[in-house]
Design a protein around this motif. Structure first.
Motif, short mmCIF file in Angstrom:
data_model
loop_
_atom_site.label_atom_id
_atom_site.label_comp_id
_atom_site.label_asym_id
_atom_site.label_seq_id
_atom_site.Cartn_x
_atom_site.Cartn_y
_atom_site.Cartn_z
N TYR A 72 4.36 1.89 -9.02
CA TYR A 72 3.50 1.35 -10.07
C TYR A 72 3.65 2.15 -11.35
O TYR A 72 3.39 3.35 -11.37
N ARG A 74 2.16 2.43 -14.93
CA ARG A 74 1.00 2.00 -15.72
C ARG A 74 1.40 1.43 -17.08
O ARG A 74 0.69 0.63 -17.66
N PRO A 79 -1.75 -5.25 -13.78
CA PRO A 79 -2.56 -4.59 -12.76
C PRO A 79 -1.74 -4.27 -11.52
O PRO A 79 -0.73 -4.94 -11.23
N ASP A 81 -2.24 -4.70 -8.39
CA ASP A 81 -2.13 -5.75 -7.37
C ASP A 81 -1.03 -6.74 -7.73
O ASP A 81 -0.30 -7.22 -6.85
N GLN A 128 -9.47 2.72 0.74
CA GLN A 128 -10.69 2.90 -0.04
C GLN A 128 -10.38 3.15 -1.52
O GLN A 128 -11.24 3.59 -2.27
N THR A 129 -9.14 2.90 -1.92
CA THR A 129 -8.76 2.99 -3.32
C THR A 129 -8.08 1.68 -3.71
O THR A 129 -7.59 0.93 -2.86
N GLU A 130 -8.04 1.43 -5.00
CA GLU A 130 -7.38 0.22 -5.49
C GLU A 130 -5.91 0.20 -5.09
O GLU A 130 -5.39 -0.83 -4.65
N SER A 131 -5.23 1.33 -5.22
CA SER A 131 -3.81 1.37 -4.87
C SER A 131 -3.61 1.17 -3.37
O SER A 131 -2.67 0.48 -2.95
N ARG A 133 -5.56 -0.51 -1.33
CA ARG A 133 -5.80 -1.91 -1.00
C ARG A 133 -4.63 -2.79 -1.43
O ARG A 133 -4.25 -3.73 -0.72
N ALA A 134 -4.03 -2.48 -2.58
CA ALA A 134 -2.87 -3.26 -3.03
C ALA A 134 -1.69 -3.06 -2.07
O ALA A 134 -0.98 -4.02 -1.75
N ARG A 137 -2.35 -5.15 1.08
CA ARG A 137 -2.15 -6.57 0.85
C ARG A 137 -0.66 -6.90 0.79
O ARG A 137 -0.22 -7.94 1.31
N ASP A 246 -13.48 7.29 -9.06
CA ASP A 246 -12.63 7.00 -7.90
C ASP A 246 -12.23 8.30 -7.21
O ASP A 246 -11.64 8.30 -6.15
#
Length: 286
Positions: A72, A74, A79, A81, A128-131, A133-134, A137, A246
């Motif tokens: 990723y 930035r 985003p 995801d 439990q973090t955005e990364s 979860r991505a 998925r 976070d």
């Protein structure tokens, strides 16, 4: 033998070098013309492609195997995801008709805080973090595709990558800034050279397993890691403060990643079994 590396960055370029050293033909994707020139100078066959632009993937070559290690960035403005999930969705359909099998670089961030307990391939994922979860998925998308199409896929869940040019919080340590983390929680890492050798093993093994955790031999307390790094940098001893936002998850989550399966099934060996050898080697290589 030929290999396609999708996302030839910090990990991918090291895998490519090892494959070429073994006499293999390596194709590598990049979004940057300048980086494409660099890859070509090293002997790779660069392909300008962006996983967020589906039509840019139309010219992917036919190869024996592929490594997907898109990180990723930035600065891309999308985003996480979209990069991890949509980017993989754009790629996998094209890739399955052109590569006989796929190795996918994921993250142990798919696990949450386990209070310092050991984690293996059978531990349920609970990001439990955005990364995290991505990543999970994207894994689900890939495993469903593989199941429906009978396409052979192996997922490598990597602990935190470190090495030359990538040592966490080095500038903060040099300047004496406090580290926002629980010093008594566990940190799981793997030196970039060992991370690359794990990917090469998975690529070169005819039928690797469906999933491996890639981490060094000894999870360390954050206190030990930052003390070792501060000493190696010649900076002051680290101090710590409570994480915020976070950060309580990123800085305080505690688990210990087991590398038993990849070592026993693929014969993976490490040049840097823990940070006591990996930190000095990283600084020396810079």
């Amino acid at each position: 033998m030929s290999t396609l590396i999708i996302g030839c960055g910090y990990l991918g370029i090291r895998v490519a070098r090892r494959m070429m050293a073994a006499g293999h033909r390596v194709f590598a994707t990049t979004r940057s013309r300048d980086r494409a020139e660099l890859l070509a100078r090293e002997g790779m066959e660069p392909i300008l492609a962006d996983v967020l632009i589906p039509e840019s993937l139309d010219d992917l070559p036919a190869v024996e195997r592929a490594l997907y290690c898109v990180g990723y960035d930035r600065s891309c403005g999308a985003p996480i995801d979209r990069v991890y999930v949509d980017g993989l969705r754009h790629t996998i359909g094209r890739l399955a008709s052109r590569a006989k099998r796929l190795i996918y670089a994921s993250s142990t961030g798919v696990y949450g805080d386990l209070g310092g307990d050991w984690v293996d391939e059978e531990t349920p994922a609970d990001p439990q973090t955005e990364s995290g979860r991505a990543c999970l998925r994207a894994e689900h998308l890939l495993t469903e595709f593989a199941k429906l199409s009978m396409y052979p896929v192996t997922i490598l869940r990597y602990s935190g990558l470190y090495g030359p040019g990538r040592l966490m919080r080095r500038e903060a340590l040099r300047s004496g800034q406090p580290i926002a983390a629980d010093p008594e929680s566990y940190l799981n890492l793997v030196h970039i050279d060992d991370a690359a050798s794990a990917a090469v093993l998975a690529l070169r093994t005819p039928k690797p397993g469906p999933r491996y955790l890639v981490s060094d031999d000894r999870p360390v307390l954050r206190r030990e890691f930052y003390e070792l790094l501060a000493e190696a940098l010649g900076g002051p001893a680290p101090t710590f403060t409570e994480a915020s936002g976070d950060g309580p998850i990123r800085g305080n989550a505690s688990k210990r990643i087991s590398n038993h399966r990849i070592k026993s099934e693929l014969g993976w060996t490490l040049d840097f079994p823990d940070v006591t050898t990996g930190i000095p080697a990283s600084l020396a290589a810079e």
